[in-house]
Design a protein around this motif. Structure first.
Motif, PDB file in Angstrom:
ATOM      1  N   PHE A 156      -7.919   2.485   2.081  1.00 59.33           N
ATOM      2  CA  PHE A 156      -6.966   3.001   1.103  1.00 59.33           C
ATOM      3  C   PHE A 156      -5.548   2.958   1.663  1.00 59.33           C
ATOM      4  O   PHE A 156      -4.577   2.727   0.934  1.00 59.33           O
ATOM      5  CB  PHE A 156      -7.335   4.428   0.699  1.00 59.33           C
ATOM      6  CG  PHE A 156      -8.414   4.483  -0.358  1.00 59.33           C
ATOM      7  CD1 PHE A 156      -8.142   4.112  -1.655  1.00 59.33           C
ATOM      8  CD2 PHE A 156      -9.689   4.910  -0.039  1.00 59.33           C
ATOM      9  CE1 PHE A 156      -9.114   4.165  -2.638  1.00 59.33           C
ATOM     10  CE2 PHE A 156     -10.680   4.957  -1.013  1.00 59.33           C
ATOM     11  CZ  PHE A 156     -10.400   4.582  -2.315  1.00 59.33           C
ATOM     12  N   GLU A 157      -5.399   3.150   2.974  1.00 64.71           N
ATOM     13  CA  GLU A 157      -4.070   3.107   3.588  1.00 64.71           C
ATOM     14  C   GLU A 157      -3.473   1.702   3.452  1.00 64.71           C
ATOM     15  O   GLU A 157      -2.280   1.541   3.150  1.00 64.71           O
ATOM     16  CB  GLU A 157      -4.163   3.510   5.057  1.00 64.71           C
ATOM     17  CG  GLU A 157      -2.818   3.814   5.711  1.00 64.71           C
ATOM     18  CD  GLU A 157      -2.129   5.009   5.069  1.00 64.71           C
ATOM     19  OE1 GLU A 157      -0.893   4.951   4.912  1.00 64.71           O
ATOM     20  OE2 GLU A 157      -2.812   5.974   4.702  1.00 64.71           O
ATOM     21  N   GLN A 158      -4.304   0.687   3.663  1.00 63.60           N
ATOM     22  CA  GLN A 158      -3.826  -0.690   3.495  1.00 63.60           C
ATOM     23  C   GLN A 158      -3.428  -0.956   2.043  1.00 63.60           C
ATOM     24  O   GLN A 158      -2.398  -1.589   1.776  1.00 63.60           O
ATOM     25  CB  GLN A 158      -4.914  -1.671   3.930  1.00 63.60           C
ATOM     26  CG  GLN A 158      -5.182  -1.672   5.433  1.00 63.60           C
ATOM     27  CD  GLN A 158      -6.438  -2.446   5.784  1.00 63.60           C
ATOM     28  OE1 GLN A 158      -7.137  -2.955   4.915  1.00 63.60           O
ATOM     29  NE2 GLN A 158      -6.731  -2.531   7.081  1.00 63.60           N
ATOM     30  N   LEU A 159      -4.240  -0.466   1.102  1.00 66.27           N
ATOM     31  CA  LEU A 159      -3.929  -0.685  -0.308  1.00 66.27           C
ATOM     32  C   LEU A 159      -2.644   0.027  -0.711  1.00 66.27           C
ATOM     33  O   LEU A 159      -1.845  -0.505  -1.503  1.00 66.27           O
ATOM     34  CB  LEU A 159      -5.090  -0.221  -1.187  1.00 66.27           C
ATOM     35  CG  LEU A 159      -6.385  -1.027  -1.069  1.00 66.27           C
ATOM     36  CD1 LEU A 159      -7.460  -0.430  -1.968  1.00 66.27           C
ATOM     37  CD2 LEU A 159      -6.165  -2.501  -1.414  1.00 66.27           C
ATOM     38  N   LYS A 160      -2.416   1.240  -0.184  1.00 66.42           N
ATOM     39  CA  LYS A 160      -1.174   1.960  -0.479  1.00 66.42           C
ATOM     40  C   LYS A 160       0.030   1.172   0.035  1.00 66.42           C
ATOM     41  O   LYS A 160       1.041   1.023  -0.660  1.00 66.42           O
ATOM     42  CB  LYS A 160      -1.206   3.341   0.173  1.00 66.42           C
ATOM     43  CG  LYS A 160      -2.197   4.311  -0.456  1.00 66.42           C
ATOM     44  CD  LYS A 160      -2.224   5.624   0.327  1.00 66.42           C
ATOM     45  CE  LYS A 160      -3.287   6.565  -0.227  1.00 66.42           C
ATOM     46  NZ  LYS A 160      -3.412   7.806   0.575  1.00 66.42           N
ATOM     47  N   THR A 161      -0.088   0.672   1.260  1.00 59.01           N
ATOM     48  CA  THR A 161       1.022  -0.097   1.840  1.00 59.01           C
ATOM     49  C   THR A 161       1.237  -1.394   1.058  1.00 59.01           C
ATOM     50  O   THR A 161       2.374  -1.789   0.775  1.00 59.01           O
ATOM     51  CB  THR A 161       0.740  -0.406   3.312  1.00 59.01           C
ATOM     52  OG1 THR A 161       0.539   0.829   4.022  1.00 59.01           O
ATOM     53  CG2 THR A 161       1.882  -1.170   3.960  1.00 59.01           C
ATOM     54  N   PHE A 162       0.140  -2.061   0.703  1.00 59.18           N
ATOM     55  CA  PHE A 162       0.210  -3.299  -0.077  1.00 59.18           C
ATOM     56  C   PHE A 162       0.953  -3.061  -1.389  1.00 59.18           C
ATOM     57  O   PHE A 162       1.798  -3.868  -1.807  1.00 59.18           O
ATOM     58  CB  PHE A 162      -1.205  -3.807  -0.338  1.00 59.18           C
ATOM     59  CG  PHE A 162      -1.290  -4.949  -1.302  1.00 59.18           C
ATOM     60  CD1 PHE A 162      -0.813  -6.218  -0.963  1.00 59.18           C
ATOM     61  CD2 PHE A 162      -1.849  -4.777  -2.562  1.00 59.18           C
ATOM     62  CE1 PHE A 162      -0.893  -7.278  -1.869  1.00 59.18           C
ATOM     63  CE2 PHE A 162      -1.929  -5.824  -3.464  1.00 59.18           C
ATOM     64  CZ  PHE A 162      -1.447  -7.079  -3.104  1.00 59.18           C
ATOM     65  N   LYS A 163       0.659  -1.969  -2.054  1.00 57.68           N
ATOM     66  CA  LYS A 163       1.303  -1.667  -3.330  1.00 57.68           C
ATOM     67  C   LYS A 163       2.813  -1.489  -3.161  1.00 57.68           C
ATOM     68  O   LYS A 163       3.618  -1.982  -3.970  1.00 57.68           O
ATOM     69  CB  LYS A 163       0.681  -0.402  -3.933  1.00 57.68           C
ATOM     70  CG  LYS A 163       1.166  -0.040  -5.330  1.00 57.68           C
ATOM     71  CD  LYS A 163       0.321   1.090  -5.913  1.00 57.68           C
ATOM     72  CE  LYS A 163       0.783   1.457  -7.324  1.00 57.68           C
ATOM     73  NZ  LYS A 163       2.094   2.096  -7.332  1.00 57.68           N
ATOM     74  N   VAL A 164       3.218  -0.802  -2.083  1.00 57.17           N
ATOM     75  CA  VAL A 164       4.645  -0.587  -1.843  1.00 57.17           C
ATOM     76  C   VAL A 164       5.332  -1.899  -1.490  1.00 57.17           C
ATOM     77  O   VAL A 164       6.456  -2.182  -1.947  1.00 57.17           O
ATOM     78  CB  VAL A 164       4.851   0.463  -0.728  1.00 57.17           C
ATOM     79  CG1 VAL A 164       6.333   0.603  -0.393  1.00 57.17           C
ATOM     80  CG2 VAL A 164       4.279   1.810  -1.167  1.00 57.17           C
ATOM     81  N   VAL A 165       4.690  -2.731  -0.667  1.00 58.77           N
ATOM     82  CA  VAL A 165       5.252  -4.041  -0.320  1.00 58.77           C
ATOM     83  C   VAL A 165       5.451  -4.869  -1.588  1.00 58.77           C
ATOM     84  O   VAL A 165       6.504  -5.505  -1.783  1.00 58.77           O
ATOM     85  CB  VAL A 165       4.343  -4.785   0.675  1.00 58.77           C
ATOM     86  CG1 VAL A 165       4.803  -6.237   0.847  1.00 58.77           C
ATOM     87  CG2 VAL A 165       4.328  -4.070   2.024  1.00 58.77           C
TER      88      VAL A 165
END
Length: 305
Positions: free
Chosen positions: A5-14
């Motif tokens: 989920f941390e990767q997905l959160k960062t991906f969304k912001v990027v």
């Protein structure tokens, strides 16, 4: 695909800000940390997620697909976290309750009404289960809690890890043909009538059928069983029509109200309605709330009366 989920959160912001540097500033990370997360995310999927667009990053078709699903996953995670961290009273739970005919008709409405007041975020889902297979349904976790039966003359063997609580006890009643009304005030004459009449009982290979025959033996009656009928309403209707005697209980009579004469079976035979549940399930607040609601239901005049 092993992403976090941390990767997905960062991906969304990027994806929203267009550069890893901007995403790092927004998230309070270093650009290197964001880059590592995106590299790990890319390594977990079979298609490229990013395409270079000058100093910015653009999403590929695969990246746009992942972004749509990531938004759903992240929102679901947010809602789950909010529900679990919020007040317990705001957490909704559905408890599957195994039921059978007479118990369901008697208990469900008062139990659901009690829950609305005591635990409004706990709901009952009634699931009809054959009363003879109810304990197995509990063991297999097909239901969370069950309304079961126990007969004084044919008790159920205990099951490991399963506990039962008596909710209600009621006597056996003889449902008599209309012509037997004259014997109600004369117990010896009634016993003689019962020993010389035809009977309507369930087959002996059913739990209730065995219990009926044990009850007859306790009372000193040897029933002449002429009709094998499992359905309670049909048995009562046949007795009402005059073709024989059957056995029921006060709650069972609720399935087929009748003007036929009835008498308490001699010998004090009875059956108990019990709540059956795995001991581990009682660690759930929702299951305990439903059990308490069932206790309340069977202690109320709505059921007993």
């Amino acid at each position: 695909m092993k992403w976090t989920f941390e990767q997905l959160k960062t991906f969304k912001v990027v994806a929203e800000l267009g550069t890893m540097t901007s995403a790092a500033e927004a998230l309070g990370f270093t650009p290197g940390a964001v880059s590592q997360q995106m590299a790990a995310l890319q390594g977990s999927v079979p298609r490229p997620l990013f395409a270079r667009d000058g100093r910015r990053v653009a999403l590929t078709d695969a990246g746009k697909t992942l972004l749509r699903h990531a938004a759903v996953l992240l929102e679901d995670e947010r809602r789950a976290a909010a529900a679990l961290s919020g007040p317990q009273s705001e957490q909704r739970a559905v408890v599957a309750v195994g039921v059978f005919g007479s118990a369901a008709v008697s208990a469900m409405q008062p139990a659901i009404g009690h829950l609305r007041n005591s635990s409004p975020n706990v709901a009952i889902q009634a699931v009809e289960v054959d009363v003879e297979t109810m304990p197995q349904a509990i063991l297999e976790s097909r239901i969370d809690i069950a309304l079961g039966l126990n007969y004084a003359d044919a008790p159920q063997p205990p099951l490991r890890g399963v506990v039962s609580q008596t909710l209600h006890r009621e006597p056996f009643l003889m449902v008599l043909p209309p012509s037997a009304r004259e014997y109600l005030a004369d117990p010896p004459a009634l016993a003689d009538y019962a020993n010389n009449s035809d009977w309507i009982l369930p087959p002996v290979d059913t739990y209730f059928g065995r219990a009926c025959r044990f009850a007859c033996a306790r009372s000193g009656i040897e029933p002449n069983v002429q009709h094998l009928v499992t359905d309670t309403a049909v048995s009562i209707a046949l007795a009402e029509s005059g073709i024989g005697i059957t056995l029921a209980t006060p709650l069972m009579m609720g399935l087929r109200p009748t003007d036929a004469p009835t008498a308490v079976m001699p010998g004090e035979s009875s059956r108990s309605i019990v709540a059956i549940v795995r001991s581990s399930a009682l660690e759930r607040d929702s299951v305990r709330a439903v059990r308490d609601a069932l206790v309340h239901a069977f202690s109320s005049s709505a059921v007993i009366g």
